[in-house]
Design a protein around this motif. Sequence first.
Motif, mmCIF file in Angstrom:
data_model
loop_
_atom_site.group_PDB
_atom_site.id
_atom_site.type_symbol
_atom_site.label_atom_id
_atom_site.label_comp_id
_atom_site.label_asym_id
_atom_site.label_seq_id
_atom_site.Cartn_x
_atom_site.Cartn_y
_atom_site.Cartn_z
ATOM 1 N N SER A 131 -5.060 -6.354 -2.422
ATOM 2 C CA SER A 131 -3.808 -5.622 -2.626
ATOM 3 C C SER A 131 -2.958 -5.722 -1.372
ATOM 4 O O SER A 131 -3.443 -6.098 -0.289
ATOM 5 C CB SER A 131 -4.101 -4.152 -2.919
ATOM 6 N N ASN A 132 -1.681 -5.360 -1.487
ATOM 7 C CA ASN A 132 -0.807 -5.366 -0.309
ATOM 8 C C ASN A 132 -1.349 -4.462 0.791
ATOM 9 O O ASN A 132 -1.287 -4.806 1.973
ATOM 10 C CB ASN A 132 0.602 -4.933 -0.700
ATOM 11 N N ALA A 133 -1.864 -3.304 0.385
ATOM 12 C CA ALA A 133 -2.399 -2.363 1.379
ATOM 13 C C ALA A 133 -3.590 -2.967 2.112
ATOM 14 O O ALA A 133 -3.716 -2.843 3.338
ATOM 15 C CB ALA A 133 -2.802 -1.057 0.693
ATOM 16 N N ARG A 134 -4.478 -3.638 1.379
ATOM 17 C CA ARG A 134 -5.658 -4.232 2.003
ATOM 18 C C ARG A 134 -5.268 -5.425 2.881
ATOM 19 O O ARG A 134 -5.835 -5.607 3.964
ATOM 20 C CB ARG A 134 -6.639 -4.677 0.922
ATOM 21 N N ILE A 135 -4.276 -6.204 2.437
ATOM 22 C CA ILE A 135 -3.794 -7.322 3.258
ATOM 23 C C ILE A 135 -3.257 -6.792 4.584
ATOM 24 O O ILE A 135 -3.518 -7.352 5.653
ATOM 25 C CB ILE A 135 -2.705 -8.120 2.508
ATOM 26 N N ALA A 136 -2.512 -5.695 4.507
ATOM 27 C CA ALA A 136 -1.962 -5.093 5.718
ATOM 28 C C ALA A 136 -3.081 -4.668 6.672
ATOM 29 O O ALA A 136 -2.992 -4.880 7.893
ATOM 30 C CB ALA A 136 -1.091 -3.896 5.354
ATOM 31 N N GLN A 137 -4.143 -4.092 6.119
ATOM 32 C CA GLN A 137 -5.273 -3.671 6.958
ATOM 33 C C GLN A 137 -5.960 -4.867 7.614
ATOM 34 O O GLN A 137 -6.264 -4.847 8.816
ATOM 35 C CB GLN A 137 -6.291 -2.902 6.111
ATOM 36 N N ILE A 138 -6.204 -5.917 6.835
ATOM 37 C CA ILE A 138 -6.917 -7.086 7.352
ATOM 38 C C ILE A 138 -6.110 -7.789 8.439
ATOM 39 O O ILE A 138 -6.657 -8.200 9.471
ATOM 40 C CB ILE A 138 -7.236 -8.065 6.211
ATOM 41 N N LEU A 139 -4.798 -7.924 8.221
ATOM 42 C CA LEU A 139 -3.950 -8.656 9.169
ATOM 43 C C LEU A 139 -3.361 -7.752 10.258
ATOM 44 O O LEU A 139 -2.664 -8.235 11.155
ATOM 45 C CB LEU A 139 -2.821 -9.357 8.418
ATOM 46 N N VAL A 140 -3.644 -6.452 10.147
ATOM 47 C CA VAL A 140 -3.158 -5.460 11.117
ATOM 48 C C VAL A 140 -1.632 -5.515 11.225
ATOM 49 O O VAL A 140 -1.050 -5.688 12.305
ATOM 50 C CB VAL A 140 -3.813 -5.652 12.513
ATOM 51 N N ILE A 141 -0.987 -5.439 10.076
ATOM 52 C CA ILE A 141 0.462 -5.364 10.005
ATOM 53 C C ILE A 141 0.824 -4.272 8.998
ATOM 54 O O ILE A 141 -0.053 -3.721 8.332
ATOM 55 C CB ILE A 141 1.097 -6.717 9.576
ATOM 56 N N THR A 142 2.107 -3.960 8.882
ATOM 57 C CA THR A 142 2.520 -2.912 7.957
ATOM 58 C C THR A 142 2.619 -3.457 6.532
ATOM 59 O O THR A 142 2.769 -4.666 6.324
ATOM 60 C CB THR A 142 3.892 -2.337 8.353
ATOM 61 N N GLU A 143 2.546 -2.553 5.556
ATOM 62 C CA GLU A 143 2.732 -2.972 4.164
ATOM 63 C C GLU A 143 4.131 -3.538 3.949
ATOM 64 O O GLU A 143 4.324 -4.447 3.142
ATOM 65 C CB GLU A 143 2.494 -1.793 3.212
#
Length: 215
Positions: free
Chosen positions: A166-178
Motif C-alpha cells: 500500500s502507499n502507507a507501507r511504501i512510505a514506511q519502507i522508503l522512509v518518505i511521506t505518503e
Amino acid sequence: MRAVIAEDSVLLRAGLTRVLEGSGIDVVAAVGDAEALLAAVEEHRPDVAVVDVRMPPGHSDEGVRAAMVIRRAWPEVAVLMLSQYVEERYAADLLATNTAAVGYLLKDRVADVTDFIDALERVAAGGTALDPEVVSQLLLRRHNDPLDRLTPRERDVLALMAEGRSNARIAQILVITESAVGKHINNIFTKLDLPPDEGDHRRVLAVLRFLGSGS
C-alpha cells in the motif's frame, strides 16, 4: 478465512497447515496434486488457495495451470503461488490479465510467518503479493522500454507496488511521506503513458506493464 493448500511435499504441506491454523485460518483441505486441488476448490469454495507451482504428475507447471483454471472458474477464490525458485514466466502467466487477489512467493518466505501471513491476508483481501526476488529479476532484465524513463526512486516505488504494498507501507519502507509516494506514483503513470481514465485502473496497468504482461 478458509484456505485450501496444494503441495506435494507431505512435510511442507503439514507445515503450511500448522502455520495457517496457528494464525486462525481454517484449512478446509490439504492436497498433493492439481486434480485434487481443483476438486477441493469446487467442493469448499475457500477464500484462498495456496498452491505449489510444480506438482505431480509432471512436476512442471501443473500448479500454475490449475491456478489459472481457478481464476477463470471461481474468480472469488484468491490464489497464492509458492515456488522453490524464481520463475518469472509463471508469475507473468498468472498475472497476465489481472493482478487482483493473486500472489507469487518463494517457499523460503514461509519461514517468516508474520510476512507470509500478511501476504496471504493481502491476497485474500483482493490485493497482490509478489516476491521481492521476482521483482528484482524483472528490474534487471529491463532494457529500452518506457520503464527507462523512471527515476531510481520511481522504480523503487513501482517495484513495491508490484509486490502489492500500500502507499502507507511504501512510505514506511522508503522512509518518505505518503504525499511523496503519491507524487512518485503520479509521475509513474505519466511516464508510462497511463492518463487518468475512470475506466482503467492505472495502478494495475502500471504493475502489468512492469511485469511485461500488459499492453
